[in-house]
Design a protein around this motif. Structure first.
Motif, short mmCIF file in Angstrom:
data_model
loop_
_atom_site.label_atom_id
_atom_site.label_comp_id
_atom_site.label_asym_id
_atom_site.label_seq_id
_atom_site.Cartn_x
_atom_site.Cartn_y
_atom_site.Cartn_z
N TYR A 75 0.83 -1.21 0.00
CA TYR A 75 0.00 0.00 0.00
C TYR A 75 0.86 1.26 0.00
CZ TYR A 75 -4.23 -2.70 1.20
OH TYR A 75 -5.30 -3.57 1.21
N ARG A 76 1.89 1.25 0.85
CA ARG A 76 2.74 2.43 1.04
C ARG A 76 3.94 2.47 0.09
NH1 ARG A 76 2.03 4.92 6.04
NH2 ARG A 76 4.24 5.45 6.17
N ASN A 77 4.17 1.34 -0.61
CA ASN A 77 5.28 1.21 -1.55
C ASN A 77 6.63 1.48 -0.88
OD1 ASN A 77 6.36 0.55 -4.02
ND2 ASN A 77 6.08 2.59 -4.91
N VAL A 78 6.82 0.90 0.30
CA VAL A 78 8.08 1.02 1.04
C VAL A 78 8.53 -0.37 1.50
CG1 VAL A 78 7.73 3.39 1.83
CG2 VAL A 78 6.86 1.48 3.21
N THR A 79 9.81 -0.50 1.76
CA THR A 79 10.45 -1.74 2.26
C THR A 79 10.15 -2.97 1.39
OG1 THR A 79 8.67 -2.34 3.82
CG2 THR A 79 10.42 -0.88 4.64
N ILE A 80 9.82 -2.75 0.11
CA ILE A 80 9.54 -3.87 -0.79
C ILE A 80 10.76 -4.78 -0.93
CG2 ILE A 80 8.84 -4.53 -3.12
CD1 ILE A 80 6.65 -3.07 -1.54
#
Length: 273
Positions: A159-164
């Protein structure tokens, strides 16, 4: 017996409710927020559900066997995908850059986002399949907790497009799951000769990948998170990541104990024959 069945019904209802809430959340974000990239989550869910149907129709109707075969398929696809993503990035940017904090938290490696979405769809499918056929035991089944933990962590990151990229690294453990599920399928197929070279080789690979791809990799990721904790911005990313890794490390310990017990049990039973 009745009390145990009642407890299992309550457990199933609780985990089913959380899964339904997760599904509503994903569909809401896709439709209302127009996040088309998350359709890969739905695609993953449908793909593994279709694989379930194929195996159930053509191979076996045993729910546990079918579930294990689909899990083996997921482990194989995911581990191959993760290795491809890591090798591709290693060639593209080099080892030093790809493990920098900003690269792991803020950027996304090529193919990492759809790979994570597809795997997320699998965990939703598997949770539903285990709940439907009651392929779990106890009041707080570790496998259902594991899947819920992953669904929460993966989805919030998507959802936040982080730590992918961090989460892609955690999926290296699927390399061990390949041999874990292979062992289960092998035993369900009636191949239990512990003196067989194939079985011995399987156990060697099982232990090596458990130590390297699951235990060590998750510990190293946790150390990296703690070392870089001051570089995280204020928010939920670091607490959620540390909480998720703490849960995964704890489950790895329980898995290691179960694996050791299974190894001892299998070798002892062969000696008695």
């Amino acid at each position: 017996m009745a009390r145990a069945a009642s407890g299992q019904n309550i457990t199933g209802a609780v985990f089913l409710a959380t899964l339904l809430l997760w599904m509503v959340s994903v569909l809401f974000v896709i439709v209302i927020n127009k996040r088309g990239k998350l359709l890969s989550v739905v695609g993953g869910f449908c793909f593994y559900q279709f694989a379930n149907w194929v195996i159930r129709s053509w191979v076996s109707k045993d729910p546990l066997f079918v579930n294990t075969c689909v899990s083996l398929l997921h482990s194989s696809i995911t581990s191959a995908s993760v290795i491809f993503i890591l090798v591709n990035e290693l060639i593209r940017t080099g080892c030093h850059k790809m493990f920098e904090h900003s690269e792991l938290v803020e950027n996304t490696w090529p193919w990492a986002y759809p790979a994570l979405c597809f795997s997320c769809g699998y965990f939703a499918y598997d949770q539903l399949d285990m709940l439907h056929y009651r392929l779990y035991s106890g009041w707080i089944p570790s496998i259902l907790v594991h899947h819920l933990l992953l669904l929460v962590c993966f989805t919030l990151a998507l959802y936040r497009n982080v730590t992918i990229n961090y989460l892609i690294l955690t999926l290296i453990c699927e390399l061990h799951s390949v041999f874990l599920h292979t062992r289960k399928v092998r035993r369900m197929a009636g191949i239990r000769d512990a003196k067989s070279m194939k079985v011995k080789a399987e156990w060697v690979l099982n232990w090596i990948t458990f130590i390297v791809a699951r235990l060590a990799s998750h510990i190293l990721i946790t150390i990296k998170l703690i070392t870089d904790s001051s570089k995280f911005e204020k928010g939920v990313e670091l607490p959620l990541a540390l909480f998720g890794m703490a849960g995964m490390n704890l489950l790895n310990i329980f898995l290691g104990i179960d694996l050791f017990k299974a190894y001892v049990r299998e070798t002892k039973s062969q000696h008695h024959e």
